[in-house]
Design a protein around this motif. Structure first.
Motif, short mmCIF file in Angstrom:
data_model
loop_
_atom_site.label_atom_id
_atom_site.label_comp_id
_atom_site.label_asym_id
_atom_site.label_seq_id
_atom_site.Cartn_x
_atom_site.Cartn_y
_atom_site.Cartn_z
N LEU A 35 87.43 -47.95 76.76
CA LEU A 35 89.57 -48.06 75.61
C LEU A 35 89.95 -49.60 76.73
O LEU A 35 90.83 -49.91 75.83
CB LEU A 35 89.76 -46.44 76.08
CG LEU A 35 88.89 -45.22 75.11
CD1 LEU A 35 89.01 -43.97 75.88
CD2 LEU A 35 88.50 -45.67 73.97
N ALA A 36 90.51 -49.71 77.53
CA ALA A 36 90.78 -50.63 77.69
C ALA A 36 90.86 -51.94 78.14
O ALA A 36 91.47 -52.26 77.15
CB ALA A 36 91.25 -50.27 79.44
N THR A 37 89.08 -52.33 77.26
CA THR A 37 88.97 -53.99 77.51
C THR A 37 88.08 -54.04 76.49
O THR A 37 88.53 -55.26 75.48
CB THR A 37 88.53 -54.20 78.71
OG1 THR A 37 87.03 -53.71 79.01
CG2 THR A 37 89.13 -54.07 79.67
N SER A 38 87.54 -52.90 75.77
CA SER A 38 86.41 -52.83 74.48
C SER A 38 85.01 -53.89 74.81
O SER A 38 84.70 -54.70 73.80
CB SER A 38 87.35 -53.55 73.25
OG SER A 38 88.17 -52.47 72.94
N ARG A 39 85.23 -53.93 76.37
CA ARG A 39 83.89 -55.03 76.17
C ARG A 39 82.69 -53.55 76.89
O ARG A 39 82.46 -53.22 78.10
CB ARG A 39 84.34 -56.02 78.24
CG ARG A 39 85.53 -56.58 77.51
CD ARG A 39 85.99 -57.43 78.63
NE ARG A 39 84.36 -58.55 78.63
CZ ARG A 39 85.16 -59.42 80.19
NH1 ARG A 39 85.99 -58.94 80.86
NH2 ARG A 39 84.08 -60.10 80.56
#
Length: 101
Positions: A35-39
């Motif tokens: 959710l923080a990086t979408s990686r």
């Protein structure tokens, strides 16, 4: 059933709880990182690391508490054994001496 080299999870102390805590830790760590990086790939790696850290942390914490509990139980058993041995003798620490008043 054999999981991660542990032959019998149900009879191994702390194994079941540690694996369940690790599963929850991996889910939380991976989801928060995603959710923080979408990686996706990196989030998966963070989830695996979260599983390992949470599982090992939970395992060592549980084993430490079990060892501490066994030591306390051994001390209580020795105390009860000494109470039975010394009860009614001059060495009984609960017996009041006539000069102590």
């Amino acid at each position: 059933m054999k999981v991660m080299g542990i032959h019998d999870i149900q009879n191994t102390p702390c194994a079941r709880e540690s694996i369940l805590h690790g599963a929850g830790g991996s889910l939380v760590a991976g989801l928060v990182h995603f959710l923080a990086t979408s990686r996706v790939k990196r989030s998966f790696d963070v989830g695996v690391a979260g599983f390992m850290l949470t599982t090992l942390g939970s395992w060592f914490y549980c084993r430490y508490n079990n060892a501490k509990l066994r030591v306390q139980q051994r001390m209580i058993q020795d105390g009860i054994k000494n109470k039975v041995i010394y009860e009614g003798t001059n060495l009984d620490p609960t017996q009041k001496k006539s000069g102590d008043l």
